[in-house]
Write a protein that holds these residues in place. Structure first.
Motif, mmCIF file in Angstrom:
data_model
loop_
_atom_site.group_PDB
_atom_site.id
_atom_site.type_symbol
_atom_site.label_atom_id
_atom_site.label_comp_id
_atom_site.label_asym_id
_atom_site.label_seq_id
_atom_site.Cartn_x
_atom_site.Cartn_y
_atom_site.Cartn_z
ATOM 1 N N ASN A 322 0.830 -1.218 0.000
ATOM 2 C CA ASN A 322 0.000 0.000 0.000
ATOM 3 C C ASN A 322 0.862 1.265 0.000
ATOM 4 O OD1 ASN A 322 -2.544 -1.101 -0.201
ATOM 5 N ND2 ASN A 322 -2.727 -1.444 2.003
ATOM 6 N N LEU A 323 2.000 1.178 0.682
ATOM 7 C CA LEU A 323 2.904 2.342 0.708
ATOM 8 C C LEU A 323 3.421 2.631 -0.702
ATOM 9 C CD1 LEU A 323 4.353 4.324 2.646
ATOM 10 C CD2 LEU A 323 6.223 2.678 2.774
ATOM 11 N N ASP A 358 -0.446 3.725 12.878
ATOM 12 C CA ASP A 358 -1.454 2.779 13.376
ATOM 13 C C ASP A 358 -2.626 2.714 12.398
ATOM 14 O OD1 ASP A 358 -3.908 2.005 15.053
ATOM 15 O OD2 ASP A 358 -2.311 1.648 16.487
ATOM 16 N N SER A 359 -3.084 3.889 11.976
ATOM 17 C CA SER A 359 -4.234 3.949 11.069
ATOM 18 C C SER A 359 -3.917 3.289 9.722
ATOM 19 C CB SER A 359 -4.637 5.407 10.852
ATOM 20 O OG SER A 359 -5.600 5.502 9.846
ATOM 21 N N PHE A 360 -2.717 3.548 9.221
ATOM 22 C CA PHE A 360 -2.325 3.016 7.906
ATOM 23 C C PHE A 360 -2.338 1.483 7.941
ATOM 24 C CE2 PHE A 360 0.424 1.906 4.396
ATOM 25 C CZ PHE A 360 0.190 2.884 3.443
ATOM 26 N N ILE A 361 -1.807 0.920 9.034
ATOM 27 C CA ILE A 361 -1.769 -0.558 9.124
ATOM 28 C C ILE A 361 -3.187 -1.094 9.374
ATOM 29 C CG2 ILE A 361 -0.770 -2.551 10.318
ATOM 30 C CD1 ILE A 361 1.625 -0.757 11.070
ATOM 31 N N SER A 413 -16.128 2.304 0.956
ATOM 32 C CA SER A 413 -15.576 1.185 1.728
ATOM 33 C C SER A 413 -14.501 0.376 1.012
ATOM 34 C CB SER A 413 -16.707 0.252 2.141
ATOM 35 O OG SER A 413 -17.345 -0.234 0.976
ATOM 36 N N THR A 414 -14.518 0.369 -0.326
ATOM 37 C CA THR A 414 -13.501 -0.441 -1.002
ATOM 38 C C THR A 414 -12.234 0.366 -1.297
ATOM 39 O OG1 THR A 414 -14.522 0.068 -3.098
ATOM 40 C CG2 THR A 414 -15.123 -2.047 -2.117
ATOM 41 N N GLU A 415 -12.293 1.650 -0.954
ATOM 42 C CA GLU A 415 -11.151 2.539 -1.231
ATOM 43 C C GLU A 415 -10.154 2.511 -0.073
ATOM 44 O OE1 GLU A 415 -11.364 7.110 -1.259
ATOM 45 O OE2 GLU A 415 -12.525 6.420 -2.993
ATOM 46 N N PHE A 416 -8.861 2.479 -0.402
ATOM 47 C CA PHE A 416 -7.844 2.536 0.655
ATOM 48 C C PHE A 416 -7.689 3.980 1.110
ATOM 49 C CE2 PHE A 416 -3.536 3.224 2.177
ATOM 50 C CZ PHE A 416 -3.410 2.212 3.122
ATOM 51 N N GLN A 417 -8.000 4.244 2.381
ATOM 52 C CA GLN A 417 -7.790 5.586 2.952
ATOM 53 C C GLN A 417 -6.895 5.415 4.165
ATOM 54 O OE1 GLN A 417 -11.558 7.495 3.761
ATOM 55 N NE2 GLN A 417 -12.274 7.231 1.652
ATOM 56 N N GLY A 418 -5.600 5.613 3.937
ATOM 57 C CA GLY A 418 -4.600 5.294 4.964
ATOM 58 C C GLY A 418 -4.838 5.971 6.309
ATOM 59 N N PHE A 419 -5.409 7.181 6.260
ATOM 60 C CA PHE A 419 -5.603 7.877 7.535
ATOM 61 C C PHE A 419 -7.080 7.890 7.948
ATOM 62 C CE2 PHE A 419 -1.554 10.353 6.243
ATOM 63 C CZ PHE A 419 -0.755 9.303 6.721
ATOM 64 N N ARG A 420 -7.818 6.888 7.495
ATOM 65 C CA ARG A 420 -9.239 6.774 7.817
ATOM 66 C C ARG A 420 -9.474 6.815 9.337
ATOM 67 N NH1 ARG A 420 -13.669 4.442 5.060
ATOM 68 N NH2 ARG A 420 -12.404 3.704 3.309
ATOM 69 N N PHE A 421 -8.554 6.199 10.099
ATOM 70 C CA PHE A 421 -8.775 6.079 11.545
ATOM 71 C C PHE A 421 -8.020 7.130 12.355
ATOM 72 C CE2 PHE A 421 -9.213 1.861 9.615
ATOM 73 C CZ PHE A 421 -10.514 1.555 9.986
ATOM 74 N N SER A 422 -7.195 7.947 11.669
ATOM 75 C CA SER A 422 -6.482 8.988 12.431
ATOM 76 C C SER A 422 -6.996 10.389 12.093
ATOM 77 C CB SER A 422 -4.968 8.914 12.181
ATOM 78 O OG SER A 422 -4.676 8.996 10.809
ATOM 79 N N ASP A 423 -7.601 10.544 10.906
ATOM 80 C CA ASP A 423 -8.202 11.837 10.556
ATOM 81 C C ASP A 423 -9.585 11.920 11.181
ATOM 82 O OD1 ASP A 423 -6.117 12.845 9.188
ATOM 83 O OD2 ASP A 423 -6.902 12.420 7.178
ATOM 84 N N VAL A 424 -9.631 12.096 12.472
ATOM 85 C CA VAL A 424 -10.918 12.130 13.168
ATOM 86 C C VAL A 424 -11.070 13.482 13.851
ATOM 87 C CG1 VAL A 424 -11.079 9.639 13.529
ATOM 88 C CG2 VAL A 424 -9.861 11.039 15.193
#
Ligand code: HEM
Length: 511
Positions: A322-323, A358-361, A413-424
């Motif tokens: 992914n990177l 963390d979010s990226f993984i 949902s099928t898109e890779f969003q590396g910071f999905r869980f950190s951009d909050v």
């Protein structure tokens, strides 16, 4: 013979034979799971006891498609798919998940299910599932011991990565990513499982990997055949795995002997907080009066390698792909890593502060998960709170891959969003629910409830260090015309392409 019966009985022998055949068929049919699960809709083929065998062939190569079809039709409910050996009931939705989370071990068993999936009596060894006392070290004591081990784990993972990359050419080398990931993870994990210096022993690590491959391949081979063939196949396979176990035993024996001698000679209790899984197991065996059985201890170490190293190596491999596929993430990731490592060095606190990493993984694992997690076998009849009844003996699991790609839970949902869980939202930044290790109904990578993966804190720690080290020190890209490789699927197992390569270029500005 039939003439003799004809003379004895008022009905002809042929009629009697027919009646016996029909009654036996009815007996087997009404006792079969096909009958007991007739109220659960079938997906991906026929419910017929014979035709379902044909559908089960399709399951081998299109398992996830069948589960996706069922998920779309019966979301929040249950459906079944045929495998060669049995029906698998697939459930979904927060309500059913919560029922499982709250159910006691009296009703459902992860070990019974895993034992069947891994065919452990023919492969890894029956005891690792029938009496999994070694798993307790990952629940409490490992976490307790881990508090003293973070430094050692950091050192091991970093030195593993340095050693492995040093062995390669320095200026833009092309390598099989999974090979590198496996080596770093195996050394970092073995640091806690068998300690230094064995965790760096190439032959030991290679044998551990061989065991994992043998168990994985042979259990899947056995499971593509109907149950009646299992003992024959099992006999052929057991010898091979046992040979590998015996070879590994030669490495474990001295560790056990040294620790046992130390304990016997020492009048005071040996301080074992800096020990490893081998020494913790020896202590536990001595304290509880269990025999110190070398074959059994070795299998428990190898079984632990099996559940941990392959999943972690797959996660690291996928994260590196992914990177390379989304290079725009490299710069913000580096800024975060440089900032926390610059301020605090590599340690437990700085790794915890790597929220983007963390979010990226976590996002990588969301999209790279297998078809199901949370495998269980019911030990007693069970009725879910939505009224769905499953009889004792049923195997069931959660539709994890479909859940992870459900728009109701994840936008795009099928898109890779590396910071999905950190951009909050700022007030949510510190909320643990966004972390990789948190268990939520829509993130099922580590399972759920009392049997959710107890090694996830260790896994997240090791993965973050290994990934952050590579991001900081290397630019990664696909070889010419390369692209994000597809996952490999077999039944519900999803693996990264273990042959795919990336180019690693050393960065000039070192962290
Ligand atoms: C990315 C890495 C990992 C993944 C994706 C993973 C995933 C899982 C899953 C899905 C389960 C079953 C949970 C359930 O059914 O509810 C599980 C159980 C387990 N995992 Fe992991 N795991 C990982 C790493 C590890 C590590 C590093 C260890 C050990 C240090 C470990 C030890 C265990 C054990 C002992 C169990 C059985 C728990 C029980 O029986 O209650 N895992 N893991």
């Amino acid at each position: 013979m039939l003439e003799a019966y004809n003379e004895l009985l008022p009905v002809s022998g042929n009629v009697l034979l027919l009646v016996v055949v029909i009654l036996s068929w009815m007996y087997f049919f009404f006792n079969s799971f096909t009958y007991k699960l007739k109220h659960i809709p079938t997906v991906g083929g026929s419910s017929n006891i014979l035709l379902s065998y044909i559908s089960s062939l399709r399951y081998n190569f299109h398992g996830q498609e069948m589960i996706q079809e069922g998920y779309e039709k019966y979301k929040g409910s249950a459906f079944k798919v045929p495998t060669m050996t049995r029906w698998l009931v697939v459930i979904s939705g927060p309500q059913m998940l919560d029922d499982v989370r709250r159910a006691s071990d009296e009703y459902m068993s992860l070990d019974a299910s895993e034992s069947e999936i891994l065919q452990s009596k023919y492969t890894a060894g029956k005891a690792i599932h029938s009496d999994p006392w070694h798993a307790n070290f990952f629940r409490a004591p490992l976490t307790k011991h881990l508090s003293n081990r973070h430094e050692g784990i950091v050192e091991e993972v970093l030195s593993a990565a340095e050693d492995i990359f040093r062995g390669l050419k320095t200026d833009g080398f092309q390598v099989t990513v999974h090979e590198i990931a496996k080596k770093i993870i195996a050394r970092g994990s073995s640091h806690i499982f068998v300690g230094l210096p064995l965790c760096r022993n190439a032959d030991y690590l290679q044998l551990s990997e061989k065991f994992t491959m043998e168990v994985f391949l042979s259990s899947h081979l056995i499971n593509v055949f109907p149950k009646v063939f299992h003992p024959i196949l099992g006999c052929l396979i057991t010898g091979k795995v046992t040979k590998t176990v015996k070879q590994v035993e030669n490495y474990i024996r001295p560790l056990v002997q040294i620790h046992t001698n130390q304990k016997v000679q020492s009048e005071e209790t040996v301080d074992n907080e800096f020990g490893n899984l081998v020494t913790w197991m020896v202590d536990e065996a001595m304290a509880s009066g269990r025999p110190i059985d070398l074959d059994d201890l070795t299998r428990r170490i190898l079984g632990t390698n099996f559940v941990s190293i392959s999943s972690m190596a797959a996660a690291l491999t996928d994260a590196l792909f992914n990177l390379a596929a989304y290079p725009e993430y490299a710069s913000p990731l580096r800024q975060e890593i440089e900032s926390v490592v610059g301020a605090e060095g590599w340690n437990k606190i700085s790794v915890a502060k790597m929220v983007k990493v963390d979010s990226f993984i976590k996002e990588t694992q969301r999209l790279g998960t297998g078809g199901v997690t949370g495998n269980r076998q019911l030990l007693k009849n069970f009725t879910f709170s939505n009224g769905i009844f499953l009889p004792a003996g049923t195997y069931f699991a959660f539709a994890s891959h479909s859940t992870h790609r459900d728009e109701a839970f994840y936008s795009n949902s099928t898109e890779f969003q590396g910071f999905r869980f950190s951009d909050v939202a700022p007030e949510e930044v510190d909320d643990p629910k966004h972390q990789m290790v948190s268990l939520t109904p829509e993130y099922l990578i580590f399972g759920s409830g009392r049997h959710a993966c107890p090694g996830r804190f260790f896994a997240a720690f090791v993965l973050k260090i290994a990934f952050a080290y590579i991001v900081l020190n290397y630019d990664v890209e696909f070889p010419e015309n390369g692209r994000l490789p597809d996952h490999w699927w077999f039944q519900t197992v999803c693996l990264p392409d273990v042959k795919a390569e990336l180019i690693f270029k050393k960065r000039l500005q070192m962290g």
